[in-house]
Design a protein around this motif. Structure first.
Motif, PDB file in Angstrom:
ATOM      1  N   GLN A 177       4.912 -28.354 -32.242  1.00  0.00           N
ATOM      2  CA  GLN A 177       5.999 -28.231 -33.222  1.00  0.00           C
ATOM      3  C   GLN A 177       6.065 -29.445 -34.139  1.00  0.00           C
ATOM      4  N   SER A 178       4.886 -29.936 -34.536  1.00  0.00           N
ATOM      5  CA  SER A 178       4.814 -31.089 -35.423  1.00  0.00           C
ATOM      6  C   SER A 178       3.473 -31.070 -36.143  1.00  0.00           C
ATOM      7  N   PRO A 179       3.353 -31.780 -37.275  1.00  0.00           N
ATOM      8  CA  PRO A 179       2.060 -31.844 -37.962  1.00  0.00           C
ATOM      9  C   PRO A 179       0.991 -32.423 -37.041  1.00  0.00           C
ATOM     10  N   ALA A 180      -0.240 -31.957 -37.217  1.00  0.00           N
ATOM     11  CA  ALA A 180      -1.338 -32.427 -36.374  1.00  0.00           C
ATOM     12  C   ALA A 180      -2.605 -32.542 -37.207  1.00  0.00           C
ATOM     13  N   GLN A 181      -3.508 -33.383 -36.742  1.00  0.00           N
ATOM     14  CA  GLN A 181      -4.837 -33.514 -37.335  1.00  0.00           C
ATOM     15  C   GLN A 181      -5.852 -33.158 -36.259  1.00  0.00           C
ATOM     16  N   VAL A 182      -6.667 -32.158 -36.528  1.00  0.00           N
ATOM     17  CA  VAL A 182      -7.652 -31.694 -35.546  1.00  0.00           C
ATOM     18  C   VAL A 182      -8.972 -31.447 -36.260  1.00  0.00           C
ATOM     19  N   GLU A 183      -9.993 -32.204 -35.895  1.00  0.00           N
ATOM     20  CA  GLU A 183     -11.329 -32.047 -36.458  1.00  0.00           C
ATOM     21  C   GLU A 183     -12.293 -31.811 -35.298  1.00  0.00           C
ATOM     22  N   PRO A 184     -12.507 -30.543 -34.915  1.00  0.00           N
ATOM     23  CA  PRO A 184     -13.270 -30.228 -33.700  1.00  0.00           C
ATOM     24  C   PRO A 184     -14.766 -30.461 -33.841  1.00  0.00           C
ATOM     25  N   LYS A 185     -15.148 -31.717 -33.863  1.00  0.00           N
ATOM     26  CA  LYS A 185     -16.550 -32.114 -33.911  1.00  0.00           C
ATOM     27  C   LYS A 185     -16.659 -33.506 -33.309  1.00  0.00           C
ATOM     28  N   VAL A 186     -17.835 -33.860 -32.850  1.00  0.00           N
ATOM     29  CA  VAL A 186     -18.036 -35.197 -32.297  1.00  0.00           C
ATOM     30  C   VAL A 186     -17.757 -36.239 -33.383  1.00  0.00           C
ATOM     31  N   GLY A 187     -16.856 -37.153 -33.094  1.00  0.00           N
ATOM     32  CA  GLY A 187     -16.430 -38.131 -34.086  1.00  0.00           C
ATOM     33  C   GLY A 187     -15.217 -37.692 -34.869  1.00  0.00           C
ATOM     34  N   GLY A 188     -14.781 -36.423 -34.699  1.00  0.00           N
ATOM     35  CA  GLY A 188     -13.617 -35.910 -35.421  1.00  0.00           C
ATOM     36  C   GLY A 188     -12.316 -36.428 -34.840  1.00  0.00           C
ATOM     37  N   LYS A 189     -11.282 -36.458 -35.668  1.00  0.00           N
ATOM     38  CA  LYS A 189      -9.987 -37.010 -35.263  1.00  0.00           C
ATOM     39  C   LYS A 189      -9.096 -35.946 -34.629  1.00  0.00           C
ATOM     40  N   PHE A 190      -8.236 -36.400 -33.717  1.00  0.00           N
ATOM     41  CA  PHE A 190      -7.214 -35.576 -33.083  1.00  0.00           C
ATOM     42  C   PHE A 190      -5.944 -36.406 -33.034  1.00  0.00           C
ATOM     43  N   SER A 191      -4.887 -35.918 -33.690  1.00  0.00           N
ATOM     44  CA  SER A 191      -3.636 -36.686 -33.745  1.00  0.00           C
ATOM     45  C   SER A 191      -2.464 -35.718 -33.685  1.00  0.00           C
ATOM     46  N   ILE A 192      -1.483 -36.024 -32.825  1.00  0.00           N
ATOM     47  CA  ILE A 192      -0.292 -35.180 -32.695  1.00  0.00           C
ATOM     48  C   ILE A 192       0.953 -36.051 -32.592  1.00  0.00           C
ATOM     49  N   TYR A 193       2.098 -35.367 -32.735  1.00  0.00           N
ATOM     50  CA  TYR A 193       3.409 -36.002 -32.623  1.00  0.00           C
ATOM     51  C   TYR A 193       3.539 -37.206 -33.555  1.00  0.00           C
ATOM     52  N   GLY A 194       3.243 -36.945 -34.840  1.00  0.00           N
ATOM     53  CA  GLY A 194       3.440 -37.972 -35.850  1.00  0.00           C
ATOM     54  C   GLY A 194       2.562 -39.187 -35.688  1.00  0.00           C
ATOM     55  N   GLY A 195       1.397 -39.008 -35.042  1.00  0.00           N
ATOM     56  CA  GLY A 195       0.505 -40.142 -34.835  1.00  0.00           C
ATOM     57  C   GLY A 195       0.788 -40.920 -33.564  1.00  0.00           C
ATOM     58  N   SER A 196       1.750 -40.450 -32.737  1.00  0.00           N
ATOM     59  CA  SER A 196       2.000 -41.133 -31.469  1.00  0.00           C
ATOM     60  C   SER A 196       0.772 -41.087 -30.577  1.00  0.00           C
ATOM     61  N   VAL A 197       0.022 -39.982 -30.689  1.00  0.00           N
ATOM     62  CA  VAL A 197      -1.247 -39.847 -29.989  1.00  0.00           C
ATOM     63  C   VAL A 197      -2.371 -39.906 -31.013  1.00  0.00           C
ATOM     64  N   GLU A 198      -3.335 -40.777 -30.798  1.00  0.00           N
ATOM     65  CA  GLU A 198      -4.490 -40.908 -31.679  1.00  0.00           C
ATOM     66  C   GLU A 198      -5.741 -40.781 -30.823  1.00  0.00           C
ATOM     67  N   ALA A 199      -6.610 -39.836 -31.177  1.00  0.00           N
ATOM     68  CA  ALA A 199      -7.795 -39.596 -30.356  1.00  0.00           C
ATOM     69  C   ALA A 199      -8.990 -39.262 -31.235  1.00  0.00           C
ATOM     70  N   THR A 200     -10.172 -39.334 -30.628  1.00  0.00           N
ATOM     71  CA  THR A 200     -11.423 -38.975 -31.284  1.00  0.00           C
ATOM     72  C   THR A 200     -12.241 -38.130 -30.328  1.00  0.00           C
ATOM     73  N   PHE A 201     -12.740 -36.999 -30.809  1.00  0.00           N
ATOM     74  CA  PHE A 201     -13.593 -36.161 -29.972  1.00  0.00           C
ATOM     75  C   PHE A 201     -14.932 -36.872 -29.744  1.00  0.00           C
ATOM     76  N   THR A 202     -15.346 -36.950 -28.480  1.00  0.00           N
ATOM     77  CA  THR A 202     -16.624 -37.582 -28.156  1.00  0.00           C
ATOM     78  C   THR A 202     -17.644 -36.593 -27.619  1.00  0.00           C
ATOM     79  N   ALA A 203     -17.184 -35.450 -27.113  1.00  0.00           N
ATOM     80  CA  ALA A 203     -18.093 -34.406 -26.646  1.00  0.00           C
ATOM     81  C   ALA A 203     -17.338 -33.084 -26.617  1.00  0.00           C
ATOM     82  N   LEU A 204     -18.023 -32.000 -27.000  1.00  0.00           N
ATOM     83  CA  LEU A 204     -17.425 -30.657 -27.009  1.00  0.00           C
ATOM     84  C   LEU A 204     -18.444 -29.669 -26.467  1.00  0.00           C
ATOM     85  N   GLN A 205     -18.039 -28.938 -25.413  1.00  0.00           N
ATOM     86  CA  GLN A 205     -18.876 -27.875 -24.858  1.00  0.00           C
ATOM     87  C   GLN A 205     -18.004 -26.624 -24.757  1.00  0.00           C
TER      88      GLN A 205
END
Length: 360
Positions: free
Chosen positions: A254-282
């Protein structure tokens, strides 16, 4: 950020009385450094002289730099914890040989403790659309940006060291007016280039040293591992999309999010409270990420592994292993592991079940 006086009142010491002492800085104390921050940023960013390599394009920032926001230093257990959010605005004037003068404004919209390791955004605007104005803007956004970022890096280090010192308060602004008077002649331009090169080398060396110190501190800091196992009435592909499809992420958070589903892509939720980077996807069985919360110590990054296993048709078990969770946040609070565990369960897994009907 918390403004002065808005910290947890259990830890803030306003008045220890005539006989009281704050032994070893155990109690939380706050110091408002906004007046000093305003003065210091005016000294650092006012009357800056900037020139291109030829010396034919020169500009100078105005001395009337305005600073808004909040800035405090928290002190507990001998730890200095800066907390600040500042916006800086200023003006500039300049000239291009054979093209004439121009003027404009510059803005640093967000200088904050949460991005202390990053160069802040610099916006440069011009009055009019003449060729000279655009040339001056380009010089400001290239050579001038480097100088501004160096000054901000120095300011951030001063804040992290506790803010104003008596010697600093007595010291006049450095370097800003040294080359302003003769910026158009080749001798002044050469001197400016030499000084700028020296500043760049010193700033680069300081940045490397700071990065090495952060790396060593991070390696020494105690960490923990969070392990969770959750059952969902869903197929693995459905759960996989809850972490890789921006629409689904925004639906459960229930908030804006950034999701780039690729290795090196960004993942951010809850107004940037969580900041992550995808390192592997299977797809659809595994997701690995470098994951951190905004209030973690600088440089602290955990390793998250999500594995999805379908025990029977329509029933999937999600196993989470998160290594490298710091035991204290940047403010010295020691409930990071508990808060991280609670966050996964309540703010992510429970919400996914409730929003998508994957069982409660």
């Amino acid at each position: 950020m918390a403004k002065v006086g808005e910290g947890d009142e259990r830890w803030i010491v306003d008045d220890l009385g005539a006989q009281g002492t704050n032994v070893n800085s155990w109690h939380w104390q706050e110091k408002d450094i906004l007046p000093w921050a305003k003065q210091r940023l005016q000294e650092l960013l006012g009357d800056l002289s900037i020139a291109d390599e030829s010396g034919e394009i020169t500009l100078k920032t105005g001395s009337g730099v305005s600073v808004g926001g909040d800035a405090i230093i928290n002190n507990r257990k001998k730890k200095l914890i800066p907390s600040y959010e500042l916006e800086v605005k200023g003006t500039w004037t300049g000239s291009v040989k054979d093209s004439g003068p121009a003027e404009g404004t510059f803005t640093l919209p967000y200088i904050a403790d949460e991005n202390a390791d990053e160069d802040p955004e610099l916006k440069v605007a011009v009055t009019g659309d003449s060729k000279a104005a655009q040339q001056l803007r380009e010089v400001f956004l290239t050579r001038g940006k480097q100088l501004v970022h160096e000054r901000i890096q120095g300011f951030v280090k001063e804040v992290q060291a506790g803010g104003p010192s008596p010697a600093q308060q007595q010291r006049p602004a450095q370097g800003a007016a040294a080359s302003s008077a003769s910026g158009q002649d080749s001798q002044a331009a050469a001197k400016f280039r030499e000084e700028e090169l020296t500043r760049q080398k010193a700033a680069a060396a300081a940045k490397r040293k700071a990065a090495e110190e952060r790396e060593r501190a991070r390696d020494r800091a105690p960490t923990a591992t969070v392990e969770l196992s959750e059952r969902f009435y869903a197929r693995p592909a459905d759960l996989y999309e809850c972490f890789t499809n921006v629409g689904r992420v925004q639906a459960f958070s229930q908030s804006p999010a950034q999701v780039e589903p690729k290795v090196g892509g960004k993942f951010s939720i809850y107004g940037g409270s969580v900041e992550a980077t995808f390192t592997a996807l299977q797809e659809p069985s595994q997701i690995d990420m470098d994951w951190r919360f905004r209030n973690w110590p600088d440089g602290s990054v955990s390793k998250v592994k999500l594995t999805l296993e379908e025990l029977q048709e329509g029933v999937t078990v999600l196993n989470l292993v998160q290594k490298g969770v710091p035991k204290e946040d940047r403010y010295g609070n020691g409930e990071v592991v508990e808060n991280t565990t609670h966050g996964w369960k309540q703010q992510i897994f429970h919400r996914i079940r409730a929003v998508f009907g994957f069982g409660l």
